[in-house]
Design an enzyme around this catalytic site. Structure first.
Site, short mmCIF file in Angstrom:
data_model
loop_
_atom_site.label_atom_id
_atom_site.label_comp_id
_atom_site.label_asym_id
_atom_site.label_seq_id
_atom_site.Cartn_x
_atom_site.Cartn_y
_atom_site.Cartn_z
N HIS A 1 -32.41 -6.94 -29.71
CA HIS A 1 -32.21 -7.80 -28.54
C HIS A 1 -31.88 -9.24 -28.93
O HIS A 1 -31.46 -10.04 -28.07
CB HIS A 1 -33.45 -7.77 -27.64
CG HIS A 1 -33.12 -7.75 -26.18
ND1 HIS A 1 -32.01 -8.39 -25.66
CD2 HIS A 1 -33.74 -7.16 -25.12
CE1 HIS A 1 -31.98 -8.21 -24.35
NE2 HIS A 1 -33.02 -7.46 -24.00
N ASP B 1 -27.09 -7.94 -26.09
CA ASP B 1 -27.65 -8.05 -24.74
C ASP B 1 -27.70 -6.68 -24.09
O ASP B 1 -26.90 -5.78 -24.39
CB ASP B 1 -26.81 -8.99 -23.88
CG ASP B 1 -26.86 -10.42 -24.37
OD1 ASP B 1 -27.89 -10.80 -24.97
OD2 ASP B 1 -25.88 -11.17 -24.16
#
Length: 434
Positions: free
Chosen positions: A406, A410
């Site tokens: 992450h 995204d």
């Protein structure tokens, strides 16, 4: 006679230390020059260390699972001839011997097996006690003294966990083995028979490849904020196309789902370069790779290995199928080369026939994504009937999972990538076009 101290050699590639995997000699053994002494592991490569001299082993340093630094004492060998003091010694006499040549260290990949040597299986120093008899499943019934039965019948009842007070005796009031049999039959087993057998605990030292896997997985989960996304894909047409291609393949390798999936992923990477990347978190640099070096998680007897298909984007489906088979076999039989087990930019992991509804695979650090196809299942679905309505039809469905870093990828990008992958798989003819 004199002593020669053989220090851990520099095996190259900036390696500062290695793990001892298996000793092939012990104190008291006579060794010849170039004889195989010990296996040490750096990353996922197991190195054969050979003797530079002929003599008798006096001392070895460490045991399987220990880490040894380059330049540290590996073992001491008694050799014939005059002794001189070598540089870096602690004052002890050592026989002069030429430094081991680089070609004397043969690099290989060794897959550990369940029947490996004693050093590889390295159990705790103290032997395990003999297994104790299996405990009875229930305490001695409190009513047992009020019934008539032989000691053998009472013991059998205790072993089965049966309260003799619940067993109907014969006409003379005495309980026999036949009465126990009738009780068991009436209760259809009733859970009175032991469900299994106990065995001694086993301790196994975590070394070699298994230790590397543990370290890498822990580092990945510790350092990478994972998130996973799963989507259902209709693979009915893809499976139909795969069957047609296999029926007419001639001498080409058989196509499985994996080369088709890899081919589809490679077509999408130019649109989603953040998926095919590696993140150096110490330097703060993300490298988006132009070529797809596809790692494929492969289960071996020794543990999980990740051989790499170089430039997967430049190969057709048949070439991908050939490389998948070749590399998987090499990983399992231990013949894979070091360069075939490193440098991946993206990994795919599949449990094959074990399937699973969905997976949340762990990222192969320093990559930023890993893709996991799951089990194909058949179930009814509504599909267009061609005239503006719908009909129910049996379809083949498969979930595709992706785990991403992450910090780099995204959620929107990961979801968009999988949605495009879904479209491509559900229209598989696109995989055969330029």
């Amino acid at each position: 006679m004199s002593k020669f101290t053989f220090n851990m050699p520099d095996v190259g590639e900036g390696v500062a230390e290695a793990e001892i995997v298996e000793w092939h000699v012990k104190p008291g053994d006579t060794v010849e020059e170039d004889q195989h002494l010990v296996d040490v592991m750096t990353d996922k490569a197991t190195i054969d260390i050979e003797s530079p001299v002929t003599g008798t082993v006096l001392e070895v340093s460490g045991e399987a699972g220990d880490t040894i630094s380059v330049g540290a004492m590996l073992l001491v060998i008694e050799v014939e001839g005059e002794a001189t003091v070598t540089s870096g010694s602690s004052g002890e006499e050592h026989a002069e011997a030429p430094a081991p040549k680089s070609e004397a260290v043969e690099e290989r990949i060794e897959v550990e097996t369940s029947d490996a040597s004693d050093a590889d299986d390295a159990l705790a120093a103290d032997p395990h006690p003999e297994p104790l008899p299996a405990p009875t499943l229930a305490p001695q019934p409190r009513h047992e003294a009020k019934v008539l039965a032989s000691p053998a019948v009472r013991q059998r009842a205790r072993d089965l966990g049966i309260d003799l007070a619940e067993v109907k005796p014969a006409a003379d009031g005495r309980i026999r083995h036949a009465d126990l049999d009738q009780f068991l039959a009436y209760n259809a087993g009733g859970g009175f028979a032991p469900v299994g057998q106990s065995r001694a605990d086993e301790e196994k030292k975590v070394i070699g490849l298994r230790k590397r896997i543990a370290q890498n997985m822990a580092a990945s989960k510790r350092n990478i904020p994972h998130f996973s996304y799963v989507e259902e894909v209709d693979v009915t047409e893809l499976e139909r196309m795969r069957a047609d291609l296999n029926a007419n393949r001639g001498s080409k390798p058989k196509l499985t789902m994996l080369p088709l999936l890899i081919g589809a992923v490679c077509r999408l990477i130019p649109q989603y370069p953040m998926i095919n990347a590696r993140y150096d978190d110490e330097a703060g640099i993300v490298t988006r790779h132009g070529a797809v070096h596809m790692g494929m998680a492969t289960q071996t007897d020794g543990g999980l290995m990740v051989p790499v298909i170089r430039d997967a984007q430049a190969k057709n489906l048949w070439q991908l199928a050939h490389e998948i088979g070749r590399l998987a076999n090499a990983a399992r039989d231990g013949s894979a080369k070091s360069e075939e087990l490193s440098g991946s930019t993206l990994t795919v992991t599949s449990l094959g026939p074990l399937g699973g509804v969905a997976t949340t695979p762990v990222i192969n650090r320093p990559e930023v994504a890993i893709i996991g196809p799951n089990r194909i299942i058949e179930r009814p679905m509504y599909v267009p009937d061609g005239v503006g309505g719908e009909r129910i039809e049996k379809r083949k469905l498969m979930n595709i999972s992706i785990s991403c870093d992450h910090r780099v990828v995204d959620g929107y990008d990961a979801a968009s990538f999988i949605q495009e992958l879904k479209k491509l798989i559900e229209t598989p003819v696109l995989l055969l076009t330029d």
